[in-house]
Every structure is written in structure tokens, then in C-alpha cells.
Design a protein around this motif. Structure first.
Motif, PDB file in Angstrom:
ATOM      1  N   LEU A   1       0.821  -1.211   0.000  1.00 23.09           N
ATOM      2  CA  LEU A   1       0.000   0.000   0.000  1.00 23.09           C
ATOM      3  C   LEU A   1       0.854   1.259   0.000  1.00 23.09           C
ATOM      4  N   ALA A   2       1.972   1.212   0.689  1.00 22.89           N
ATOM      5  CA  ALA A   2       2.861   2.371   0.740  1.00 22.89           C
ATOM      6  C   ALA A   2       3.549   2.618  -0.596  1.00 22.89           C
ATOM      7  N   SER A   3       3.791   1.545  -1.342  1.00 20.96           N
ATOM      8  CA  SER A   3       4.567   1.671  -2.579  1.00 20.96           C
ATOM      9  C   SER A   3       3.705   1.870  -3.819  1.00 20.96           C
ATOM     10  N   ASP A   4       2.385   1.713  -3.696  1.00 20.82           N
ATOM     11  CA  ASP A   4       1.513   1.822  -4.872  1.00 20.82           C
ATOM     12  C   ASP A   4       0.300   2.678  -4.528  1.00 20.82           C
ATOM     13  N   SER A   5       0.384   3.943  -4.863  1.00 17.37           N
ATOM     14  CA  SER A   5      -0.695   4.883  -4.537  1.00 17.37           C
ATOM     15  C   SER A   5      -1.881   4.742  -5.481  1.00 17.37           C
ATOM     16  N   GLU A   6      -1.809   3.838  -6.464  1.00 22.44           N
ATOM     17  CA  GLU A   6      -2.909   3.661  -7.415  1.00 22.44           C
ATOM     18  C   GLU A   6      -3.928   2.622  -6.943  1.00 22.44           C
ATOM     19  N   ILE A   7      -3.685   1.991  -5.796  1.00 25.95           N
ATOM     20  CA  ILE A   7      -4.630   0.998  -5.277  1.00 25.95           C
ATOM     21  C   ILE A   7      -5.862   1.715  -4.739  1.00 25.95           C
ATOM     22  N   ALA A   8      -7.027   1.316  -5.255  1.00 28.33           N
ATOM     23  CA  ALA A   8      -8.283   1.940  -4.844  1.00 28.33           C
ATOM     24  C   ALA A   8      -9.069   1.073  -3.875  1.00 28.33           C
ATOM     25  N   MET A   9      -8.947  -0.239  -4.018  1.00 29.26           N
ATOM     26  CA  MET A   9      -9.786  -1.132  -3.212  1.00 29.26           C
ATOM     27  C   MET A   9      -9.037  -2.430  -2.946  1.00 29.26           C
ATOM     28  N   MET A  10      -9.337  -3.044  -1.793  1.00 34.22           N
ATOM     29  CA  MET A  10      -8.856  -4.382  -1.482  1.00 34.22           C
ATOM     30  C   MET A  10     -10.059  -5.288  -1.260  1.00 34.22           C
ATOM     31  N   LEU A  11      -9.959  -6.528  -1.738  1.00 35.86           N
ATOM     32  CA  LEU A  11     -10.932  -7.566  -1.434  1.00 35.86           C
ATOM     33  C   LEU A  11     -10.169  -8.694  -0.741  1.00 35.86           C
ATOM     34  N   ILE A  12     -10.438  -8.887   0.548  1.00 34.05           N
ATOM     35  CA  ILE A  12      -9.626  -9.748   1.398  1.00 34.05           C
ATOM     36  C   ILE A  12     -10.528 -10.786   2.077  1.00 34.05           C
ATOM     37  N   PRO A  13     -10.087 -12.040   2.193  1.00 32.97           N
ATOM     38  CA  PRO A  13     -10.907 -13.043   2.894  1.00 32.97           C
ATOM     39  C   PRO A  13     -10.717 -12.966   4.405  1.00 32.97           C
ATOM     40  N   GLY A  14     -11.713 -13.455   5.128  1.00 33.62           N
ATOM     41  CA  GLY A  14     -11.540 -13.595   6.567  1.00 33.62           C
ATOM     42  C   GLY A  14     -10.653 -14.786   6.886  1.00 33.62           C
ATOM     43  N   VAL A  15     -10.961 -15.918   6.259  1.00 36.46           N
ATOM     44  CA  VAL A  15     -10.132 -17.115   6.314  1.00 36.46           C
ATOM     45  C   VAL A  15      -9.818 -17.505   4.876  1.00 36.46           C
ATOM     46  N   GLN A  16      -8.539 -17.654   4.568  1.00 34.57           N
ATOM     47  CA  GLN A  16      -8.121 -17.955   3.201  1.00 34.57           C
ATOM     48  C   GLN A  16      -8.488 -19.401   2.862  1.00 34.57           C
ATOM     49  N   TYR A  17      -9.188 -19.570   1.749  1.00 30.66           N
ATOM     50  CA  TYR A  17      -9.814 -20.866   1.473  1.00 30.66           C
ATOM     51  C   TYR A  17      -8.813 -21.995   1.270  1.00 30.66           C
ATOM     52  N   LEU A  18      -7.654 -21.704   0.640  1.00 31.10           N
ATOM     53  CA  LEU A  18      -6.716 -22.776   0.292  1.00 31.10           C
ATOM     54  C   LEU A  18      -5.864 -23.189   1.478  1.00 31.10           C
ATOM     55  N   THR A  19      -5.357 -22.229   2.227  1.00 33.51           N
ATOM     56  CA  THR A  19      -4.446 -22.539   3.328  1.00 33.51           C
ATOM     57  C   THR A  19      -5.139 -22.619   4.682  1.00 33.51           C
ATOM     58  N   GLY A  20      -6.355 -22.074   4.776  1.00 35.40           N
ATOM     59  CA  GLY A  20      -7.045 -22.067   6.057  1.00 35.40           C
ATOM     60  C   GLY A  20      -6.537 -21.022   7.029  1.00 35.40           C
ATOM     61  N   GLU A  21      -5.723 -20.071   6.555  1.00 31.59           N
ATOM     62  CA  GLU A  21      -5.197 -19.045   7.460  1.00 31.59           C
ATOM     63  C   GLU A  21      -6.278 -18.025   7.812  1.00 31.59           C
ATOM     64  N   TRP A  22      -6.426 -17.750   9.103  1.00 29.59           N
ATOM     65  CA  TRP A  22      -7.321 -16.718   9.607  1.00 29.59           C
ATOM     66  C   TRP A  22      -6.544 -15.408   9.620  1.00 29.59           C
ATOM     67  N   LEU A  23      -6.976 -14.473   8.785  1.00 27.55           N
ATOM     68  CA  LEU A  23      -6.229 -13.233   8.608  1.00 27.55           C
ATOM     69  C   LEU A  23      -6.581 -12.214   9.690  1.00 27.55           C
ATOM     70  N   ASP A  24      -5.633 -11.331   9.955  1.00 30.54           N
ATOM     71  CA  ASP A  24      -5.800 -10.290  10.974  1.00 30.54           C
ATOM     72  C   ASP A  24      -6.582  -9.127  10.350  1.00 30.54           C
ATOM     73  N   LEU A  25      -7.906  -9.245  10.360  1.00 28.52           N
ATOM     74  CA  LEU A  25      -8.745  -8.265   9.678  1.00 28.52           C
ATOM     75  C   LEU A  25      -8.716  -6.905  10.358  1.00 28.52           C
ATOM     76  N   THR A  26      -8.516  -6.884  11.657  1.00 24.95           N
ATOM     77  CA  THR A  26      -8.451  -5.597  12.352  1.00 24.95           C
ATOM     78  C   THR A  26      -7.237  -4.803  11.886  1.00 24.95           C
ATOM     79  N   ARG A  27      -6.099  -5.468  11.771  1.00 19.11           N
ATOM     80  CA  ARG A  27      -4.884  -4.789  11.286  1.00 19.11           C
ATOM     81  C   ARG A  27      -5.048  -4.392   9.820  1.00 19.11           C
ATOM     82  N   ILE A  28      -5.640  -5.272   9.028  1.00 16.41           N
ATOM     83  CA  ILE A  28      -5.821  -4.979   7.606  1.00 16.41           C
ATOM     84  C   ILE A  28      -6.742  -3.770   7.422  1.00 16.41           C
ATOM     85  N   ALA A  29      -7.818  -3.713   8.208  1.00 18.28           N
ATOM     86  CA  ALA A  29      -8.735  -2.578   8.098  1.00 18.28           C
ATOM     87  C   ALA A  29      -8.065  -1.275   8.534  1.00 18.28           C
TER      88      ALA A  29
END
Length: 416
Positions: free
Chosen positions: A169-197
């Protein structure tokens, strides 16, 4: 955490095991069903609710919209407080409607507003294919080439590191939107949504969440996360049936704003919906994103299942889930670590009720292992080229299921 591989200390939920229909093997025995991350088992109550709707339809016909005991006109409202409680959000922020990718596309049409300065969309590496297709189509609809304008957040040492996301995000100012999973379907990782938000707010990037593999699986607090929008299905951990009605959430701070929307009949305010006006009168909150009247037969199982989650509560489910998934990981690493890599992170805060098992073998041999599981009545799912996903869902699975999976895996690997 010390785990006893032979003793389930979470017996308080055992009663729910018999409130589901279990697929049977040829010998009549229950399968060891560990595929709730793909499609949950059928609650017995779901059939009862569907039968109720069929009876009302038979006896009342069109009058069921108004005169059924659970009137069809606002049938979806039964799900609203249950979803709000599960997601820790306000009632007017969430609605049961449509299906997952339809909701993602409707919400992205509202919230993806590219400008000449900001137009890229960020998704994670190995995002679920439907999410990838939706993002590609959103870019194409705006005349933007998806090939060059999708930013990929890649795994680092097997996990999605928020520091790497911050660098993107710091290196690309052209990013307008993110679409992020709560739990990644392939690996099963539960992402830190509070930090991401928090990163999304810091860099003024719109954040949408795909909670398909998270809702009913891990605790979610949408009020605390404070994303912009979210969508989720209900047929995985919420056990609402194949293609069941999905859900959508829009942060209350966007209600009543000038966010553009596609309008349909059911997004009109209920108070004058049947006056058949030509002028649209928006329903309050997220309900304005509704399009058509919902298929009640597909919505009835959603309510039936949500009532069970409301009765049990996510804290109890999470406690049992941690025991089941932690025990499964420990046994696989201790006994099959030479043959299987666990892709799912090991920290308790980074996994839910899923382990993704990468077989250290050829794809054909890995498929043989998976086929052996199926032949022995152990149901998980396969992802190319070598991953078996298994999900001990705490509402109906127990340690017997976990231990049988490991025992059958032993036999399958020895056979190779």
C-alpha cells in the motif's frame, strides 16, 4: 496448549451431533464428515422449516406472503438479528440476500469507484477463483485492463504478513480497493482483519471482505474491524444447504450516503413496496441493496441453522474448534510429519476449523491417498496439485472423527 488426543473435554456440544443428517457408507455406518469448509451437514431442523413453507404454500397460496405464521414478506428479517449477533454488528447493517458472488459484485459496483489516480484492486495470492473473476470483471466494466491492474498480496514463509501488505500500500498509490478473505480458502489461514482494516484507513483504500470461510468458523467482530463492506455464503460452516441464501454487510457509516447502487423491488421500503410506485423509496440500511424477493425455500434452512449458532454461541464453538484442530495438527505432525506438510499456520489466532494438508508426494499418489480416504468413508476435499483440506466443524464433529482421519491417513500412506 497441552492436548489429550483421546479425550474430548467438550462434551457439552455433543447433543448437536445428532441434530444433523449424516451421509452413510455402504455398510450403513456414518461417514467421518470433515468437509464443512465446503458444504456443511444438513440440520434436521432445516427440513422441518422447509416443510413448514411448503405447507403454507399448499394451504395459503399467494396469501402466504402476508398470512403465513412466518410471513414471506419479511421472512428474511428472521435471519437479521441472528446474523448481527454472529458478526457483532448492528441489525441494519446486515441482510440475508442473493448468493455470495452476486453480493460481492453488487457491493463492488457500489464501492469500487476508480479515478485516474486510483484504480487498482488488491487481492491475495491464490484468492478463491470466484473472487478473482469478480474483481477481473469489475475492472473490465470500468474499461480497465485486469492484466495490469490487479495487485497481488503474496504469502511470505507460508503466511499472509500484514507488514508486506503495508509495504504494498505504501509503494503503490494507485490501489483503490482491497478484497480480502476472513479465512483464506486454500491454506485455512485466519487473517488479521483488524490490522488490515487499519491499513486500509491509513492509506484511504476501500476494504471489502469475503467472509465465506470465516462466518460460523471463527469469531468475527465487524464493529471492531470497521471495513467498508462484506459478503458471505451460509452453506459452509453455517450448514444452510447447497446454494443457500448468502449475506451482505455494509458499514453503517455508508448508510444514507451517495454511494451508487443497483436498485430492485425488494430494496424498496417495505412500508410502501406493494403500492407499486414508479419512484424508488429506499429501504433503511443495507436492505436497500436487496434486489428481488428472496426464495423462501432456500432461506428457511438459513434461519434454522442460525438459531443453533445463536443457542450455542461462538465462544463455545471456538473453544471446541481449537481443541479439535489443534489435536489434528499435533497428531499429523508427530506421526505423519515425514509425509505431510500442514499449510495452515500453527498460532491459535491464525487458524479456524480447517487444516490444509500438502502431501509430499506426486500428484497422482496424493490423489490416491485422497481416494483412499473417500473409500473408507472419510470425507474431505481435494485441491490441485496436492492439498487435502479437512475441517473438524465443532458443531457436529468430535475427537473420534479427528482420530479416525489420522488412522486412515496412516493406512493410505502405508499402502503407497
Amino acid at each position: 496448549m497441552s492436548l489429550d488426543h483421546n479425550n474430548d473435554n467438550t462434551h457439552s456440544l455433543d447433543v448437536y451431533r445428532d441434530r444433523f443428517q449424516w451421509p452413510r457408507q455402504d455398510n450403513g455406518e456414518r461417514t467421518t464428515y470433515l468437509c464443512g469448509n465446503s458444504l456443511g451437514l444438513q440440520p434436521i431442523a432445516a427440513a422441518e422449516r422447509v416443510a413448514e413453507v411448503l405447507k403454507d404454500w399448499a394451504e395459503l397460496g399467494v396469501e402466504g406472503h402476508f398470512n403465513a405464521e412466518r410471513s414471506w414478506l419479511n421472512y428474511h428479517a428472521q435471519a437479521t438479528p441472528l446474523l448481527a449477533g454472529l458478526l457483532h454488528c448492528e441489525d441494519d447493517e446486515v441482510v440475508a440476500m442473493n448468493t455470495l458472488t452476486v453480493n460481492l459484485n453488487l457491493l463492488m459496483l457500489s464501492f469500487y469507484r476508480p479515478t485516474p489516480e486510483r484504480f487498482k484492486i488488491l487481492i491475495e495470492e491464490d484468492a478463491f477463483p470466484s473472487d478473482q473473476y469478480a474483481v477481473q470483471s469489475q475492472l473490465s466494466l470500468q474499461g480497465i485492463d485486469p492484466k495490469d491492474n490487479i495487485v497481488i498480496w503474496r504469502r511470505n514463509n507460508g503466511v499472509y504478513n500484514p507488514d508486506d501488505l503495508a509495504n504494498l500500500l505504501a509503494s503503490d498509490s494507485e490501489i483503490a480497493m482491497m478484497l480480502i478473505p476472513g479465512v483464506q480458502y486454500l491454506t485455512g489461514e485466519w487473517l488479521d482483519l483488524t490490522r488490515i482494516a487499519a491499513l486500509a484507513r491509513e492509506y484511504d483504500v476501500t476494504l471489502g471482505l469475503d467472509l465465506a470461510h470465516a462466518v460460523g468458523n471463527v469469531p468475527i467482530d465487524l464493529n471492531a474491524i470497521d471495513a467498508d463492506f462484506a459478503a458471505f455464503c451460509t452453506y459452509k460452516y453455517l450448514n444452510s444447504g447447497p446454494g443457500a441464501i448468502a449475506g451482505a454487510w455494509v458499514n453503517r457509516r455508508h448508510h444514507g450516503s451517495d454511494v451508487p447502487r443497483l436498485h430492485g423491488w425488494w430494496g424498496n421500503d417495505e412500508s410502501n413496496r406493494f403500492e407499486m410506485r414508479s419512484t424508488f423509496s429506499p429501504a433503511p440500511g443495507t436492505e436497500v441493496w436487496q434486489q428481488s424477493n428472496p426464495p423462501i425455500l432456500a432461506l428457511a434452512p438459513v434461519v434454522a441453522s442460525l438459531e443453533m449458532f445463536d443457542a450455542v454461541g461462538m465462544p463455545a464453538l471456538r473453544e471446541k474448534s481449537t481443541v479439535l484442530t489443534g489435536t489434528l495438527r499435533a497428531r499429523i505432525q508427530e506421526e505423519l510429519g515425514d509425509h505431510i506438510d500442514v499449510l495452515t499456520p500453527s498460532e491459535t489466532s491464525r487458524y479456524g476449523a480447517q487444516l490444509s494438508l500438502a502431501l509430499r508426494t506426486s500428484a497422482s499418489d496424493g490423489r490416491q491417498v485422497f481416494n483412499h480416504l473417500q473409500q473408507q468413508g472419510v470425507i474431505g476435499d481435494w485441491r490441485e496439485p496436492n492439498v487435502i483440506r479437512v475441517a473438524p466443524a465443532p458443531l457436529y464433529n468430535n475427537l473420534d472423527d479427528v482420530n479416525r482421519l489420522v488412522d486412515v491417513l496412516h493406512a493410505a500412506i502405508r499402502a503407497l
